[in-house]
Design a protein around this motif. Structure first.
Motif, PDB file in Angstrom:
ATOM      1  N   SER A 167      11.052  11.784  -7.296  1.00  0.00           N
ATOM      2  CA  SER A 167       9.968  12.315  -8.139  1.00  0.00           C
ATOM      3  C   SER A 167      10.500  13.060  -9.365  1.00  0.00           C
ATOM      4  CB  SER A 167       9.036  13.214  -7.323  1.00  0.00           C
ATOM      5  OG  SER A 167       9.700  14.388  -6.920  1.00  0.00           O
ATOM      6  N   LYS A 214      -2.277   9.243  -3.652  1.00  0.00           N
ATOM      7  CA  LYS A 214      -1.415  10.293  -3.096  1.00  0.00           C
ATOM      8  C   LYS A 214      -2.255  11.397  -2.479  1.00  0.00           C
ATOM      9  CE  LYS A 214       1.287  14.231  -4.506  1.00  0.00           C
ATOM     10  NZ  LYS A 214       1.697  15.068  -5.611  1.00  0.00           N
ATOM     11  N   ARG A 218      -1.977   8.765  -8.220  1.00  0.00           N
ATOM     12  CA  ARG A 218      -2.205  10.188  -7.921  1.00  0.00           C
ATOM     13  C   ARG A 218      -3.407  10.359  -7.009  1.00  0.00           C
ATOM     14  NH1 ARG A 218      -2.190  11.611 -13.669  1.00  0.00           N
ATOM     15  NH2 ARG A 218      -0.187  10.789 -14.252  1.00  0.00           N
ATOM     16  N   ASP A 260       7.169   9.377 -12.393  1.00  0.00           N
ATOM     17  CA  ASP A 260       5.842   9.951 -12.227  1.00  0.00           C
ATOM     18  C   ASP A 260       4.913   8.915 -11.614  1.00  0.00           C
ATOM     19  OD1 ASP A 260       6.407  12.458 -13.339  1.00  0.00           O
ATOM     20  OD2 ASP A 260       6.053  11.713 -15.375  1.00  0.00           O
TER      21      ASP A 260
END
Length: 100
Positions: A49, A62, A59, A53
């Motif tokens: 990480s 995630k 995201r 990105d």
């Protein structure tokens, strides 16, 4: 070939699900082994990480994965330490008694 960052989150989620299955069958040695595997994956994720990105859609994925991991972790803790449930019930009763 490089591994996409989101794949590390998925691998951690799979490993945590395996830990839960092991805890449910009271195979604590396997839980410990899988916990070690999780630690390695987390270290790899941290390293990766730094240079990569997540894309916006990743995201969101995630966030969903992390929520599932947290729920799984809570279930494992309840199985590993059943006294935590007892304590939670006592505290809940105590707070209800205090408000009445």
């Amino acid at each position: 070939m490089t591994t996409p960052l989101i794949d590390y989150y998925k691998a951690i989620e799979r490993t945590s699900e395996q830990m839960l299955a092991a805890a449910q069958s009271e195979n604590w040695d396997q839980v410990v082994r899988l916990e070690g595997a999780c630690a390695v994956l987390i270290a790899q994720l941290r390293f990766k990480s730094r240079e990569t990105d997540l894309a916006p859609e990743e995201r969101k994925e995630k966030a969903r994965i992390m929520q599932r991991i947290l729920r799984t972790d809570a279930e494992i803790r309840c199985l590993a330490e059943p006294w935590l449930n007892d304590l939670e019930h006592l505290l809940d009763k105590s707070s209800k008694a205090a408000t009445h």
